[in-house]
Design a protein around this motif. Structure first.
Motif, short mmCIF file in Angstrom:
data_model
loop_
_atom_site.label_atom_id
_atom_site.label_comp_id
_atom_site.label_asym_id
_atom_site.label_seq_id
_atom_site.Cartn_x
_atom_site.Cartn_y
_atom_site.Cartn_z
N MET A 280 21.74 -8.64 -8.09
CA MET A 280 22.31 -7.61 -9.20
C MET A 280 21.90 -8.34 -10.55
O MET A 280 22.20 -9.74 -10.86
N THR A 281 21.11 -7.84 -11.26
CA THR A 281 20.71 -8.53 -12.72
C THR A 281 21.92 -8.57 -13.68
O THR A 281 23.07 -7.82 -13.31
N PHE A 282 21.87 -9.20 -14.50
CA PHE A 282 22.95 -9.28 -15.69
C PHE A 282 23.28 -7.91 -16.15
O PHE A 282 24.44 -7.34 -16.08
N LYS A 283 22.36 -7.04 -16.57
CA LYS A 283 22.73 -5.83 -16.84
C LYS A 283 23.30 -4.61 -15.83
O LYS A 283 24.18 -4.10 -16.08
N SER A 284 22.82 -5.04 -14.69
CA SER A 284 23.54 -4.33 -13.65
C SER A 284 25.00 -4.66 -13.35
O SER A 284 25.92 -3.87 -13.37
N ARG A 285 25.31 -5.84 -13.69
CA ARG A 285 26.90 -6.35 -13.52
C ARG A 285 27.37 -5.74 -14.89
O ARG A 285 28.60 -5.41 -14.39
N LEU A 286 26.75 -5.78 -15.90
CA LEU A 286 27.42 -5.44 -17.02
C LEU A 286 27.86 -3.85 -17.06
O LEU A 286 28.79 -3.27 -17.00
N PHE A 287 26.85 -3.03 -16.39
CA PHE A 287 27.20 -1.60 -16.18
C PHE A 287 28.23 -1.42 -15.42
O PHE A 287 29.24 -0.71 -15.32
N SER A 288 28.40 -2.13 -14.08
CA SER A 288 29.53 -2.08 -13.14
C SER A 288 30.67 -2.35 -13.91
O SER A 288 31.70 -1.84 -13.47
N ALA A 289 30.86 -3.34 -14.68
CA ALA A 289 32.19 -3.73 -15.54
C ALA A 289 32.66 -2.51 -16.25
O ALA A 289 33.55 -2.07 -16.46
N LEU A 290 31.48 -1.82 -17.17
CA LEU A 290 31.67 -0.76 -17.99
C LEU A 290 32.41 0.43 -17.20
O LEU A 290 33.26 1.24 -17.60
N ILE A 291 31.63 0.65 -16.02
CA ILE A 291 32.08 1.87 -15.21
C ILE A 291 33.44 1.40 -14.95
O ILE A 291 34.20 2.49 -14.60
N ALA A 292 33.69 0.33 -14.42
CA ALA A 292 35.13 0.14 -13.81
C ALA A 292 36.00 -0.01 -14.75
O ALA A 292 37.24 0.70 -14.52
N VAL A 293 35.78 -0.32 -16.07
CA VAL A 293 36.94 -0.13 -17.18
C VAL A 293 37.01 1.25 -17.50
O VAL A 293 38.07 1.65 -17.66
N ALA A 294 36.01 2.03 -17.72
CA ALA A 294 36.09 3.40 -17.81
C ALA A 294 36.79 4.14 -16.83
O ALA A 294 37.81 5.34 -17.17
N ALA A 295 36.61 3.82 -15.57
CA ALA A 295 37.51 4.44 -14.65
C ALA A 295 39.10 4.11 -14.62
O ALA A 295 39.79 5.10 -14.40
N LEU A 296 39.31 2.93 -14.96
CA LEU A 296 40.70 2.61 -15.11
C LEU A 296 41.16 3.49 -16.28
O LEU A 296 42.19 3.91 -16.09
N HIS A 297 40.48 3.28 -17.59
CA HIS A 297 41.10 4.10 -18.54
C HIS A 297 41.14 5.56 -18.22
O HIS A 297 42.14 6.38 -18.86
N ALA A 298 40.26 6.16 -17.41
CA ALA A 298 40.30 7.63 -17.32
C ALA A 298 41.52 7.99 -16.50
O ALA A 298 41.98 9.30 -16.36
N HIS A 299 41.90 6.91 -15.53
CA HIS A 299 43.07 7.18 -14.33
C HIS A 299 44.25 6.39 -15.12
O HIS A 299 45.26 6.03 -14.17
N ALA A 300 44.55 6.37 -16.43
CA ALA A 300 45.39 5.55 -17.04
C ALA A 300 46.95 6.27 -16.75
O ALA A 300 47.98 5.58 -16.71
N ASP A 301 46.97 7.42 -16.15
CA ASP A 301 48.43 7.87 -15.88
C ASP A 301 48.76 7.98 -14.57
O ASP A 301 49.91 8.14 -14.28
N PHE B 288 35.87 3.78 -24.36
CA PHE B 288 36.40 2.57 -25.19
C PHE B 288 37.65 3.06 -26.03
O PHE B 288 37.50 3.81 -26.84
N CYS B 289 38.79 2.52 -25.88
CA CYS B 289 40.03 2.42 -27.13
C CYS B 289 40.11 3.67 -27.53
O CYS B 289 40.92 4.49 -26.59
N LYS B 290 40.13 4.34 -28.74
CA LYS B 290 40.41 5.77 -28.93
C LYS B 290 39.43 6.77 -28.72
O LYS B 290 39.88 7.95 -29.06
N SER B 291 38.23 6.35 -28.05
CA SER B 291 37.14 7.39 -27.78
C SER B 291 37.71 8.34 -26.27
O SER B 291 38.50 7.43 -25.51
N THR B 292 36.80 9.02 -26.25
CA THR B 292 36.98 9.73 -24.71
C THR B 292 36.72 9.01 -23.56
O THR B 292 35.75 8.17 -23.61
N LYS B 293 37.62 9.07 -22.54
CA LYS B 293 37.12 8.34 -21.20
C LYS B 293 36.86 9.40 -20.13
O LYS B 293 37.55 9.83 -19.39
N PRO B 294 35.62 9.60 -20.32
CA PRO B 294 35.03 10.55 -19.06
C PRO B 294 35.29 10.03 -17.73
O PRO B 294 35.12 8.86 -17.37
N VAL B 295 35.74 10.95 -16.93
CA VAL B 295 35.89 10.75 -15.43
C VAL B 295 34.59 10.27 -14.98
O VAL B 295 34.24 9.46 -13.99
#
Length: 234
Positions: free
Chosen positions: A1-22, A113-120
């Motif tokens: 997995m390239t660096f870019k792929s690893r970073l995309f995975s991290a972004l997706i994981a963080v967004a998923a966490l925020h989208a399910h913050a409840d 991220f942060c105060k912006s929308t966290k799409p599922v």
């Protein structure tokens, strides 16, 4: 997995966490600080926050941003792009310095991220985040800007400059990531599920230790603490 792929995975994981913050499982462990909403409700930014609605990937999402005007304009605009572990609010001191110098300063929170929308469901890429940023600047009638970007924001800024060279006056990168090929260095890949599990374990203490060692060379000051609580409380 390239660096870019690893970073995309991290972004997706963080967004998923925020989208399910409840969900109870996503509450930070070991965090004795305040708890904020999934879009940082309750956490004050240093300047008024506006929302920019954009239709992206067949859904309406909102980018939060600060648009700070100087007392004595020099006719130039600076756009500040945050990293993965930060928000637009963490540019507070930079905003003060730039506006004192006459710059209009626009500091957005990227989608996810942060105060912006966290799409599922959202396909994150540096091109997409650059397009979102460009759409925001178009809506604000900014036709040329100096981009100042840190960490992950550096990769967004580079992509923006490549996509919109005539609208990029200057490119300022502060410790950008993406300059190494982690695959070539032999760093093993991490699945999205593993990234998500790692994010679920986030705590204020862990964030503080990481930021102290990674960003502040082992030092710590009281004015760093709000950024720890910002992330842990979300």
């Amino acid at each position: 997995m390239t660096f870019k792929s690893r970073l995309f995975s991290a972004l997706i994981a963080v967004a998923a966490l925020h989208a399910h913050a409840d969900e109870p499982a996503s509450q930070p462990t070991g965090n004795d600080g305040p708890v904020y909403g999934p879009e940082l409700q309750g956490f004050d930014y240093p300047y008024p926050v506006a929302q920019f609605a954009i239709t992206s990937q067949r859904q309406v999402v909102k980018m939060a941003y600060m648009d700070v005007h100087p007392a004595r304009p020099n006719g130039r605009t600076a756009v500040l792009l945050h990293g993965k572990n930060f928000c637009a609010a963490t540019w507070r001191q930079t905003i003060e310095t730039l506006t004192d110098a006459g710059y209009r300063v626009i500091a957005p929170d990227q989608i996810g991220f942060c105060k912006s929308t966290k799409p599922v469901r959202y396909q994150y890429s540096f091109q997409q985040l650059a397009r979102n940023t460009h759409a925001l600047l178009q809506a604000l009638n900014v036709t040329e800007a100096t981009l100042v970007a840190h960490s992950t924001g550096g990769m967004i800024a580079v992509r923006y400059a490549l996509m919109y060279p005539r609208e990029t006056e200057q490119l300022v990168l502060v410790n950008p990531i993406g300059l190494e090929d982690w695959k070539a260095k032999g760093v093993p890949s991490i699945s999205i599920d593993d990234w998500y599990a790692r994010e679920l374990k986030t705590s204020a203490d862990g964030i503080r230790r990481y930021e102290q060692s990674t960003y502040y060379a082992g030092n710590w000051r009281a004015d760093y603490e709000p950024w720890v609580q910002m992330l842990a409380g979300m």
